[in-house]
Design an enzyme around this catalytic site. Structure first.
Site, short mmCIF file in Angstrom:
data_model
loop_
_atom_site.label_atom_id
_atom_site.label_comp_id
_atom_site.label_asym_id
_atom_site.label_seq_id
_atom_site.Cartn_x
_atom_site.Cartn_y
_atom_site.Cartn_z
N HIS A 32 -6.77 -8.03 4.19
CA HIS A 32 -5.76 -8.69 4.45
C HIS A 32 -5.03 -8.35 5.83
O HIS A 32 -4.24 -7.31 5.68
CB HIS A 32 -4.61 -8.83 3.40
N GLU A 419 10.82 -5.74 -20.57
CA GLU A 419 9.83 -4.76 -21.29
C GLU A 419 8.85 -4.46 -19.94
O GLU A 419 8.37 -3.25 -19.81
CB GLU A 419 8.98 -5.56 -22.29
#
Length: 673
Positions: A32, A419
């Site tokens: 990338h 969470e």
């Protein structure tokens, strides 16, 4: 902006990042290049003018932490580490993304390259880790700093892209960062408007500055990410804010310098191609061959001398600090090294004794809290928390001091219903050093956090995960809340230890095991319903540490073996005792941690599960998948390979055939087969 001088211009220094990044990606024909080329000017300012670090000692405690949350742009980080003086040679840059190279496709904390604070790539998690780093810094500073001795005083900087901010975890973590007023957290948003699918305006049209302002962040808007002076001014504003994290919104062009591909999705995740690389060299005025950086640019980037001076200055402060505050100075060193207290063996005996003192039926979530009440006051590094289930998962200790926005110094975090954010933040806290965080939720909701659990395992990060309400035994909340496949799924994850305790003593030891472990996360699995206590000899207490052990042995060589964990050990014990009373030679093995048992030497495993005994039965109130390797083709597994139901816990166990009578019937069939 730059004027020619005898020393390299800022643009030339940033172009060194661009050139190394596009060359490495081109050599690999994979990677990338867009983010490194687009963020090079920002990175040059941060790393050369503001970031506090020592390449000669990457683990210096008071360094600033830098996180590349958009980890697909890994060549940006590798270029920075290489240029600034870390032990990362040009040959490893040339071998980017090749098998065996430390320059992996995404930054890996465990690669052995100093300066990679956390493994990133799954978008948004690096940002949540950064929030954890910043929270750890703030808490440690509040605990250890004294007037004239800022021994904990550093920033956390994080680069993020559009993808990081699209991920839901960014909402979870950044909301908490604003609530906790983490003023030493500074995030750079690479606002280039491009992702893999193209222009993000079609699917990401948020007003990001307003969103972060609503979180309570300080936002610097519309910064030209290719104007070094604008970046410097924005950074100064951000560093001046003591009670708010800062988001610096930088407008950039992805792939900046590649004339035909900059600003397009093709610059995001693929090599530019030889022709475009050659054109980019001309556009950038970079006249050097691939992977060549001239000496004057290397010299301007080299941070070894400045980094060593910064650490020496801090060392002088810390030496005086230890002289004036010897006890807390020694405690700070212990905590940052990750060492357990010198009297750890005594603490272990005390927590096991507390478990052994329980005589009646007790839920292991309560047994866990009992252990925490012994451990917490003796291990101040234990930073607790829960995802809005504190009263249910029993993670609050007697010595807990909750962290709030009014009182930001404490040892317990109310993470809210977050969470995933909680787990990723705990990873950051653990990696920072000075704390051993634990966070609780229901086992069924481990699914929300799973990718952060996975990254903890990849990084060998000793985060402790408290998962309660571990089976159909939780009762009336029904199948949406009753975990079935979760234990088998978690056991499939490499380097994750899962302890499922059967009583107060195993619960106490599971905490000991988690705290003694330094090379990976541990999940502690506890019940909602009460469980009976099991009798043990001193020898069995030692064997318990091996993950699996003989809890009830037969009178003579066993004819059959029962293997059980957690709430099913009591069920199995009743059945085994009945069968032994009828003259059957049946052995009961308690297996609280398969991973630890599997790591034992073969002779020990053979002594517990002798291969000659093929009549074996395993029982666990969950998916049967992970137990067949222990019972073999001639054995049986009692469990649940379907979802549960709403009803009283005892009724559900009876309804689904997980009872002592059912187990006895299965064993008798085995014995007569």
């Amino acid at each position: 902006m730059d004027t020619p001088t005898s020393t390299p211009t800022r643009r030339a220094l940033a172009n060194a990042i661009r050139a190394l990044s596009m060359d490495a990606v081109q050599a690999a024909n994979s990677g990338h290049p867009g983010a490194p080329m687009g963020m090079a000017d920002i990175a040059e300012v941060l790393w050369r003018d503001f970031l506090k670090f020592n390449p000669g000692n990457p683990r210096w405690w008071n360094r600033d932490r830098f996180v590349l949350s958009n980890g697909h742009g890994s060549m940006l980080l590798y270029s920075l580490l290489h240029l600034s003086g870390y032990q990362l040679g040009i040959d490893e840059i040339k071998n980017f993304r090749q098998l065996g190279a430390r320059t992996a496709g995404h930054p890996e904390h465990e690669s052995g390259i100093g300066g990679i604070e956390t493994t990133t790539g799954p978008l948004g998690q690096g940002l949540a880790n950064a929030v954890g780093f910043a929270l750890a810094e703030k808490l440690l500073a509040g605990e250890f700093n004294r007037e004239g001795f800022p021994v904990v005083d550093h920033f956390t900087y994080c680069f993020v892209g559009d993808g990081c901010l699209m991920e839901g975890i960014s909402h979870e973590a950044c909301s908490l960062a604003g609530t906790f007023k983490l003023g030493k957290l500074i995030v750079f948003y690479d606002d280039n408007g491009i992702s893999i699918d193209g222009k993000v305006v079609e699917w990401f049209n948020d007003d990001t500055p307003k969103r972060f302002e609503a979180y309570g962040w300080h936002v610097v808007k519309n910064v030209d990410g290719h104007d070094s002076e604008a970046v410097i001014a924005a950074l100064k504003k951000a560093r001046a804010r003591k009670d708010q994290p800062s988001l610096i919104c930088c407008k950039t062009v992805i792939g900046w310098g590649a004339p035909n591909k900059q600003g397009t999705k093709s610059a995001h995740g693929e090599a530019l191609g030889p022709d475009e690389v050659a054109l980019a060299r001309k556009t950038l005025g970079w006249e050097y061959p691939p992977f060549v950086v001239p000496d004057e640019i290397r010299a301007a980037w080299d941070h070894k001398e400045a980094g060593l001076a910064a650490e020496k200055k801090w060392n002088r402060i810390f030496k005086r600090y230890k002289k004036e505050h010897p006890q807390i100075g020694a405690e700070f060193e212990r905590r940052m090294k990750g060492d357990l207290p010198a009297n750890w063996s005594e603490i272990v005996q005390e927590v096991l004794a507390a478990g052994a003192a329980v005589t009646g039926s007790q839920a292991t979530r309560a047994s866990s809290q009992l252990a925490l009440n012994v451990l917490g006051p003796k291990l101040p590094e234990m930073l607790g928390g829960s995802a809005d289930l504190t009263g249910s998962v029993n993670t609050l200790r007697k010595d807990s001091k909750p962290i709030t926005h009014e009182n930001p110094i404490g040892n317990y975090v109310y993470y809210g219903v977050r969470e995933f954010g909680m787990t990723a933040m705990m990873n950051g806290i653990t990696l920072h050093g000075g704390f051993r965080p634990y966070g609780g939720t229901f086992l069924v909701f481990s699914d929300y956090a799973r990718n952060a659990v996975r990254l903890a395992a990849i990084m060998h990060c000793p985060t402790t995960l408290v998962y309660t309400h571990d089976s159909i035994g939780l009762g009336e909340d029904g199948p949406t809340h009753q975990p079935i496949e979760h234990l088998a799924s978690l056991r499939a994850m490499p380097n994750l230890h899962i302890w499922r305790a059967c009583d107060a003593v195993e619960s106490a030891y599971s905490w000991v095991a988690a705290l003694e472990r330094k090379n990976g996360p541990t999940a502690l699995i506890f019940t909602r319903q009460g469980l009976p206590q099991q009798a043990r000899t001193p020898e069995q207490l030692v064997a318990m540490r091996k993950g699996g052990y003989v809890l009830i042995d037969s009178n003579g060589p066993p004819e059959a073996i029962v293997i059980a964990t957690g709430s099913e050990v009591g069920i199995a014990a009743a059945a085994v005792k009945d069968l032994q009373g009828a003259g059957k030679r049946v052995r009961l093995v308690s297996m609280p941690c398969c991973e630890v048992f599997d790591a034992q030497p073969a002779p020990y495993r053979e002594s517990v599960l002798p291969s000659a005994v093929t009549r074996r039965l395993a029982i666990e109130a969950g998916a049967t998948q992970s137990w067949w390797r222990y019972v073999g083709s001639q054995g049986r597994v009692m469990g649940l390979d379907h979802f549960g139901a709403s009803g009283k816990g005892p009724d559900l166990f009876k309804h689904f055939g997980l009872t002592s009578d059912a187990l006895k019937a299965q064993l008798e069939q085995l014995l007569h087969s």
